[in-house]
Design an enzyme around this catalytic site. Structure first.
Site, PDB file in Angstrom:
ATOM      1  N   SER A 137       0.896  -1.177   0.157  1.00  0.00           N
ATOM      2  CA  SER A 137      -0.087  -0.201  -0.054  1.00  0.00           C
ATOM      3  C   SER A 137       0.879   1.359  -0.107  1.00  0.00           C
ATOM      4  O   SER A 137       0.151   2.546  -0.100  1.00  0.00           O
ATOM      5  CB  SER A 137      -1.024   0.076   1.093  1.00  0.00           C
ATOM      6  N   GLY A 186      -4.145  -1.866  -0.970  1.00  0.00           N
ATOM      7  CA  GLY A 186      -3.180  -1.602  -2.209  1.00  0.00           C
ATOM      8  C   GLY A 186      -2.860  -0.342  -2.186  1.00  0.00           C
ATOM      9  O   GLY A 186      -3.563   0.549  -1.503  1.00  0.00           O
ATOM     10  N   GLY A 223      -2.227   3.473  -4.412  1.00  0.00           N
ATOM     11  CA  GLY A 223      -2.871   4.625  -5.426  1.00  0.00           C
ATOM     12  C   GLY A 223      -4.353   4.953  -5.180  1.00  0.00           C
ATOM     13  O   GLY A 223      -4.814   4.729  -4.142  1.00  0.00           O
ATOM     14  N   CYS A 270      -8.999  -2.018   3.524  1.00  0.00           N
ATOM     15  CA  CYS A 270      -8.196  -0.875   2.959  1.00  0.00           C
ATOM     16  C   CYS A 270      -8.854  -0.377   1.483  1.00  0.00           C
ATOM     17  O   CYS A 270      -9.779   0.225   1.486  1.00  0.00           O
ATOM     18  CB  CYS A 270      -6.828  -0.780   2.988  1.00  0.00           C
ATOM     19  N   LEU A 271      -7.922  -0.749   0.645  1.00  0.00           N
ATOM     20  CA  LEU A 271      -8.416  -0.309  -0.984  1.00  0.00           C
ATOM     21  C   LEU A 271      -9.433  -1.286  -1.106  1.00  0.00           C
ATOM     22  O   LEU A 271     -10.582  -0.694  -1.876  1.00  0.00           O
ATOM     23  CB  LEU A 271      -7.341  -0.648  -1.953  1.00  0.00           C
ATOM     24  N   ASN A 290      -3.061   2.694   7.237  1.00  0.00           N
ATOM     25  CA  ASN A 290      -2.106   3.203   5.926  1.00  0.00           C
ATOM     26  C   ASN A 290      -3.223   3.375   5.115  1.00  0.00           C
ATOM     27  O   ASN A 290      -3.399   2.874   3.993  1.00  0.00           O
ATOM     28  CB  ASN A 290      -1.421   1.898   5.719  1.00  0.00           C
ATOM     29  N   GLY A 322      -4.469   7.024   2.289  1.00  0.00           N
ATOM     30  CA  GLY A 322      -4.492   8.368   2.046  1.00  0.00           C
ATOM     31  C   GLY A 322      -5.800   8.906   1.327  1.00  0.00           C
ATOM     32  O   GLY A 322      -5.924   9.961   1.090  1.00  0.00           O
ATOM     33  N   PHE A 323      -6.587   7.751   1.378  1.00  0.00           N
ATOM     34  CA  PHE A 323      -8.119   8.210   0.757  1.00  0.00           C
ATOM     35  C   PHE A 323      -8.935   7.379   1.862  1.00  0.00           C
ATOM     36  O   PHE A 323      -8.904   6.771   2.252  1.00  0.00           O
ATOM     37  CB  PHE A 323      -8.265   7.316  -0.732  1.00  0.00           C
ATOM     38  N   HIS A 347      -6.216  -1.930   9.077  1.00  0.00           N
ATOM     39  CA  HIS A 347      -5.588  -3.300   8.850  1.00  0.00           C
ATOM     40  C   HIS A 347      -5.641  -4.249   9.994  1.00  0.00           C
ATOM     41  O   HIS A 347      -4.889  -4.511  10.987  1.00  0.00           O
ATOM     42  CB  HIS A 347      -4.100  -3.096   8.350  1.00  0.00           C
ATOM     43  N   GLU A 399      -4.993  -7.342  10.133  1.00  0.00           N
ATOM     44  CA  GLU A 399      -4.064  -8.399  10.183  1.00  0.00           C
ATOM     45  C   GLU A 399      -2.759  -7.951  10.536  1.00  0.00           C
ATOM     46  O   GLU A 399      -1.855  -8.842  10.559  1.00  0.00           O
ATOM     47  CB  GLU A 399      -3.772  -8.863   8.322  1.00  0.00           C
TER      48      GLU A 399
END
Length: 372
Positions: free
Chosen positions: A51, A229, A231, A258-259, A300, A302-303, A343, A345
């Site tokens: 990520s 992930g 981006g 996350c993503l 973690n 940023g979006f 996260h 995990e």
């Protein structure tokens, strides 16, 4: 006289801020979005988290490298960060279980870094001004040129990076259990795989891009997992939403982290926005609205899912961040799916959020029993 190399290095931010320090890792020039992580330990897991691909990692804890590195701590096949910024770098280590020093590790993985930087000042600057691009160099020491290079570096917003870190072909990871999970690798961490396999799941892990729907239908999974992930999720959604939609329509249990969480929201038409700074660290407090418990989480991202554009007819918010009230978890109302932004995990708390994997397995078990 220092026993260790003291070659000069510079970090230059796109707004003109410049800090001088000393080179660590490989000599050269690198750039990316400058972010920071507040964790005191776990630097190797951070460096290998997919990520973080395309980002410069600044560690807020001042002493980095003192316990060396161990191959078993890698979360991916290679280091993912674009560069490293630390206050005080440990050239030696005191851990008898370590494979080697952090300097050896950075050199082997061709990571460019800088030490001797006032990271506290830089973190306060980013928190005030917002996340921005930066460049690290130990070969070009012209401040104006480096600032310009930082300004020209591609912005994270609109950047599709999952296809850069995903595996190239489908892979099966077996377990002795009876459950089959189709997992989509947008930058999946090794410990996510471990958590699912240890609970009796056999994983068929698919690359981020590609037409795998026929293979998925033939394999007949009991559930679907969408990974973390790097981006912009809005750019990733251009090719990822087809499989999310298929999983939703299958009415099989779905779990996103996350993503993956952001993609599941986007499939429902709920927008995802770029954050001013982002959340990165191992101590983020999250309220589980269903139980009333507060979980200490590793984050973690940023979006984030846009809380002002939430459609409550489609989703229910299950978790919120107690620092800024941002959305940390969703339950989807039209199918047995749920997702979290953080996260579970990564062993925060250390096991405050591990129940989420158990919940996913419970949904799979219930689904299989209904078919009997």
């Amino acid at each position: 006289m220092s026993l260790y190399p003291r070659d000069k290095a510079i970090i230059a931010l796109s707004d003109g801020t410049v800090e001088h320090g000393y080179a660590i890792g490989k000599k050269g020039t690198t750039g990316g979005e400058l972010c920071f992580n507040t964790s005191m330990t776990g630097y190797q897991e951070i460096f290998t988290d997919p990520s973080y691909y395309g980002q410069l990692m600044m560690m807020t804890y001042p002493h980095i490298g003192n316990y060396g590195t161990m191959s078993r701590d890698d979360e991916a096949r290679q280091v993912m960060i674009s560069g490293l910024i630390v206050r005080s770098f440990s050239w030696e280590f005191s851990n008898p279980m370590a494979d080697g020093s952090l300097q050896e590790y950075l050199e082997r993985n061709e990571v460019i870094g800088i030490s001797g930087v006032d990271t506290r000042r830089l973190v306060r600057h980013i928190r005030t001004k917002g996340v921005m691009n930066a460049v690290i160099s130990s070969e070009e020491l012209d401040e104006e040129k480096l600032v310009q290079k930082a300004k020209n570096w591609p912005q994270m917003k609109g950047l599709e990076l999952a296809s850069e870190v995903t595996r190239q072909e489908p892979q099966t990871v077996h377990s002795e259990g009876p459950y089959k999970v189709a997992a989509f690798d947008y930058g999946i961490k090794q410990n996510i795989i471990n958590n699912l396999v240890n609970r009796g799941c056999t994983l068929r892990i698919f690359p981020a891009k590609g037409d795998f729907l026929e293979e998925i239908k033939t394999w007949e999974p009991d559930g679907f997992f969408f990974s973390n992930g790097p981006g912009d999720p809005n750019a990733t959604s251009q090719y990822a939403l087809d499989v999310v939609r298929y999983a939703k329509e299958s009415q099989k249990p779905c779990f996103g982290i996350c993503l993956g969480h952001q993609l599941m929201a986007l499939e429902e038409g709920i927008p995802v926005k770029k954050m001013y700074v982002g959340h990165r660290g191992a101590n983020q407090p999250v309220l589980n609205k269903e139980t009333g418990n507060v979980e200490i989480t590793t984050q973690n991202h940023g979006f984030a899912v846009d809380e002002e554009a939430l459609d409550e007819s489609k989703v229910e918010v299950t978790h919120v961040n107690l620092n800024d009230d941002s959305i940390e978890g969703l339950r989807f109302k039209s199918y047995p799916g749920f997702s979290v932004q953080y996260h579970p995990e990564a062993s925060p708390g250390p096991h405050d959020s591990s129940y989420l994997f158990d919940h996913f397995l419970d949904l799979i078990k219930e689904g299989k029993e209904e078919l009997v």
